[in-house]
Design a protein around this motif. Structure first.
Motif, mmCIF file in Angstrom:
data_model
loop_
_atom_site.group_PDB
_atom_site.id
_atom_site.type_symbol
_atom_site.label_atom_id
_atom_site.label_comp_id
_atom_site.label_asym_id
_atom_site.label_seq_id
_atom_site.Cartn_x
_atom_site.Cartn_y
_atom_site.Cartn_z
ATOM 1 N N VAL A 1 -4.525 -1.183 5.425
ATOM 2 C CA VAL A 1 -5.290 -0.180 6.176
ATOM 3 C C VAL A 1 -5.251 -0.484 7.674
ATOM 4 N N LYS A 2 -5.271 -1.772 7.991
ATOM 5 C CA LYS A 2 -5.194 -2.140 9.409
ATOM 6 C C LYS A 2 -3.889 -1.625 10.012
ATOM 7 N N MET A 3 -2.832 -1.665 9.220
ATOM 8 C CA MET A 3 -1.536 -1.236 9.731
ATOM 9 C C MET A 3 -1.359 0.279 9.689
ATOM 10 N N ILE A 4 -1.753 0.905 8.584
ATOM 11 C CA ILE A 4 -1.414 2.331 8.430
ATOM 12 C C ILE A 4 -2.582 3.270 8.711
ATOM 13 N N GLY B 1 13.211 -4.553 -10.727
ATOM 14 C CA GLY B 1 13.368 -4.456 -12.175
ATOM 15 C C GLY B 1 12.271 -3.673 -12.878
ATOM 16 N N TYR B 2 11.302 -3.189 -12.112
ATOM 17 C CA TYR B 2 10.223 -2.394 -12.712
ATOM 18 C C TYR B 2 10.767 -1.022 -13.087
ATOM 19 N N ILE B 3 10.121 -0.322 -14.067
ATOM 20 C CA ILE B 3 10.623 1.005 -14.438
ATOM 21 C C ILE B 3 10.562 1.952 -13.237
ATOM 22 N N SER B 4 11.586 2.778 -13.131
ATOM 23 C CA SER B 4 11.639 3.702 -12.014
ATOM 24 C C SER B 4 12.626 4.817 -12.318
ATOM 25 N N SER B 5 12.296 6.030 -11.836
ATOM 26 C CA SER B 5 13.248 7.124 -12.039
ATOM 27 C C SER B 5 14.176 7.231 -10.829
ATOM 28 N N GLN B 6 13.935 6.403 -9.817
ATOM 29 C CA GLN B 6 14.770 6.391 -8.616
ATOM 30 C C GLN B 6 15.459 5.029 -8.516
ATOM 31 N N LYS B 7 16.269 4.897 -7.431
ATOM 32 C CA LYS B 7 16.981 3.631 -7.243
ATOM 33 C C LYS B 7 15.995 2.470 -7.059
ATOM 34 N N TRP B 8 14.995 2.702 -6.211
ATOM 35 C CA TRP B 8 13.929 1.723 -6.025
ATOM 36 C C TRP B 8 12.630 2.298 -6.571
ATOM 37 N N CYS B 9 11.756 1.442 -7.117
ATOM 38 C CA CYS B 9 10.463 1.923 -7.586
ATOM 39 C C CYS B 9 9.583 2.241 -6.379
ATOM 40 N N LYS B 10 8.506 2.970 -6.637
ATOM 41 C CA LYS B 10 7.650 3.407 -5.536
ATOM 42 C C LYS B 10 7.067 2.223 -4.777
ATOM 43 N N ALA B 11 6.677 1.194 -5.523
ATOM 44 C CA ALA B 11 6.059 0.036 -4.863
ATOM 45 C C ALA B 11 7.055 -0.621 -3.905
ATOM 46 N N CYS B 12 8.316 -0.740 -4.336
ATOM 47 C CA CYS B 12 9.318 -1.376 -3.471
ATOM 48 C C CYS B 12 9.568 -0.552 -2.215
ATOM 49 N N VAL B 13 9.566 0.778 -2.354
ATOM 50 C CA VAL B 13 9.776 1.632 -1.188
ATOM 51 C C VAL B 13 8.623 1.464 -0.201
ATOM 52 N N LEU B 14 7.404 1.490 -0.744
ATOM 53 C CA LEU B 14 6.230 1.360 0.132
ATOM 54 C C LEU B 14 6.208 -0.016 0.796
ATOM 55 N N LEU B 15 6.555 -1.045 0.024
ATOM 56 C CA LEU B 15 6.572 -2.406 0.564
ATOM 57 C C LEU B 15 7.611 -2.553 1.663
ATOM 58 N N GLU B 16 8.777 -1.954 1.429
ATOM 59 C CA GLU B 16 9.839 -2.005 2.428
ATOM 60 C C GLU B 16 9.325 -1.427 3.744
ATOM 61 N N GLY B 17 8.627 -0.299 3.638
ATOM 62 C CA GLY B 17 8.053 0.332 4.819
ATOM 63 C C GLY B 17 7.063 -0.591 5.518
ATOM 64 N N LEU B 18 6.183 -1.198 4.728
ATOM 65 C CA LEU B 18 5.175 -2.094 5.318
ATOM 66 C C LEU B 18 5.857 -3.266 6.008
ATOM 67 N N ASN B 19 6.803 -3.887 5.311
ATOM 68 C CA ASN B 19 7.423 -5.099 5.836
ATOM 69 C C ASN B 19 8.309 -4.831 7.047
ATOM 70 N N GLY C 1 7.563 -2.480 9.221
ATOM 71 C CA GLY C 1 6.747 -1.816 10.239
ATOM 72 C C GLY C 1 6.968 -0.311 10.253
ATOM 73 N N LEU C 2 7.463 0.241 9.135
ATOM 74 C CA LEU C 2 7.644 1.700 9.017
ATOM 75 C C LEU C 2 6.814 2.180 7.838
ATOM 76 N N PRO C 3 5.495 2.097 7.953
ATOM 77 C CA PRO C 3 4.664 2.332 6.773
ATOM 78 C C PRO C 3 4.729 3.748 6.234
ATOM 79 N N LYS C 4 5.289 4.683 7.016
ATOM 80 C CA LYS C 4 5.341 6.068 6.510
ATOM 81 C C LYS C 4 6.527 6.285 5.571
ATOM 82 N N LEU C 5 7.338 5.253 5.419
ATOM 83 C CA LEU C 5 8.509 5.380 4.554
ATOM 84 C C LEU C 5 8.065 5.777 3.145
#
Ligand code: SF4
Ligand code: ZN
Length: 347
Positions: free
Chosen positions: A141-144, A289-307, A309-313
């Motif tokens: 929350v501090k970041m986004i 390795g978590y279930i996902s209908s896309q290449k990356w799971c939602k958590a990985c996409v959101l984490l990538e954004g956070l890490n 500094g692009l939290p809107k990803l």
């Protein structure tokens, strides 16, 4: 549980089950006036019937109860441990909690879960966002800011529960979703036009093809009737308003016609999904390795954004974003996520 108010005619009647004691409440499902003692008996036996009729558990299974410290999961932990003993289900029960890292909210409710651990003698496992993802909700929350926080929280919680369940080596996860929650979800999925979710959300067991199946023993239980020793507070990051409106709408309907809640669930169950409706295909996340209908799971996409500094990803609309952002989305191959309801309800 709805207390009947003094002064009206109901006072002079006797409990319609035992015919001995004064009624303490009117059941929303049946409109019967019954006493407290009879209420506990019928309430627990109804849950037992739901469990048996729907074959929710098999003897010898290890079951995690998703425990948020809120009223639904607290009552679920109590009823499950009681029925397991009384009817000799032969289940190994555990409590599973998620610590999102929200100061002043989750710390308090985790205290309730720890009390439940002692009261019902159920081993407790707590998984935290900090340990799993390297971020607490406070830090996110501090970041986004306060706009899309529930999207992060909902996605992370879902996966955290699956990971916790895997650590406990359980066969199934039981959650405290009640009839009010499910009818709300039916309504929201109709309002959002989310047919894939609409077709799943009324099932009493879901995710049988996923890592850990989940079941909802309170599927037909009114929220009003779920009240016991509980502690409940609103998340300080305030849940999503759209679900709030749906909730109020359903409460209004219930006031006029108590059956409305079960009727909405029934409507959701009876929807026939046209075979031409494209359903997402399940695969696994190439990153974690978590279930996902896309290449990356939602958590990985959101984490990538956070890490990065692009939290809107991966969140919301594409309007007004930079070329880099669009390229990122394409590379990762994700669809944008819409802001979802409070993940507490995912418990
Ligand atoms: Fe998480 Fe629910 Fe709070 Fe949103 S409202 S941040 S989903 S706990
Ligand atoms: Zn992943």
């Amino acid at each position: 549980m709805e207390e009947s108010h003094g002064g009206d005619r109901t006072r002079s009647l006797l409990c319609s089950i035992c015919n001995q004691r004064r009624p303490a409440l009117k059941r929303p499902k049946t409109l019967q006036q019954i006493c407290r003692e009879c209420f506990y008996v019928v309430f627990e036996e109804e849950i037992h019937r739901v469990i048996v009729d729907n074959k929710l558990f098999k003897r010898g299974e290890r079951i995690a109860i998703g425990a948020s410290g809120g009223k639904d999961s607290t009552v679920l932990a109590y009823v499950m441990s009681e029925l397991n003993r009384r009817h000799n289900y032969g289940l190994d029960l555990f409590l599973l909690s998620v610590d999102e890292g929200i100061t002043g909210y989750r710390d308090d409710s985790l205290e309730t879960v720890k009390r439940n651990e002692v009261q019902y003698g159920l081993p407790l496992k707590v998984v935290s966002y900090k340990d799993l993802y390297g971020w607490t909700m406070d830090e996110i929350v501090k970041m986004i800011g306060l706009k899309n926080n529930c999207t992060f929280c909902g996605v992370f919680r879902r996966q955290a529960l699956d990971r916790g369940a895997a650590l406990l080596k359980v066969d199934k996860l039981a959650t405290g979703h009640n009839a009010d929650d499910i009818s709300e979800t039916v309504l929201l999925n109709i309002l959002r036009g989310d047919i894939a979710r609409l077709s799943r959300c009324t099932s009493i067991i879901t995710g049988e093809d996923g890592p850990i199946p989940r079941c909802k023993p309170f599927k037909y239980t009114y929220e009003k009737e779920i009240k016991l020793d509980y502690f409940s507070t609103e998340c300080i990051y305030s849940p999503n308003a759209y679900r709030g409106f749906a909730r109020e709408f359903i409460k209004d309907l219930e006031r006029i016609r108590p059956r409305a809640i079960l009727d909405i669930i029934k409507s959701g169950e009876d929807f026939r999904i046209a075979t031409s409706t494209k359903m997402p295909e399940q695969g696994t996340c190439q990153r974690c390795g978590y279930i996902s209908s896309q290449k990356w799971c939602k958590a990985c996409v959101l984490l990538e954004g956070l890490n990065r500094g692009l939290p809107k990803l991966g969140i919301g609309r594409t309007r007004g974003v930079t070329g880099e952002r669009q390229k990122d989305d394409q590379q990762i191959g994700v669809k944008n996520l819409q802001s979802k309801a409070c993940g507490s309800l995912d418990f």
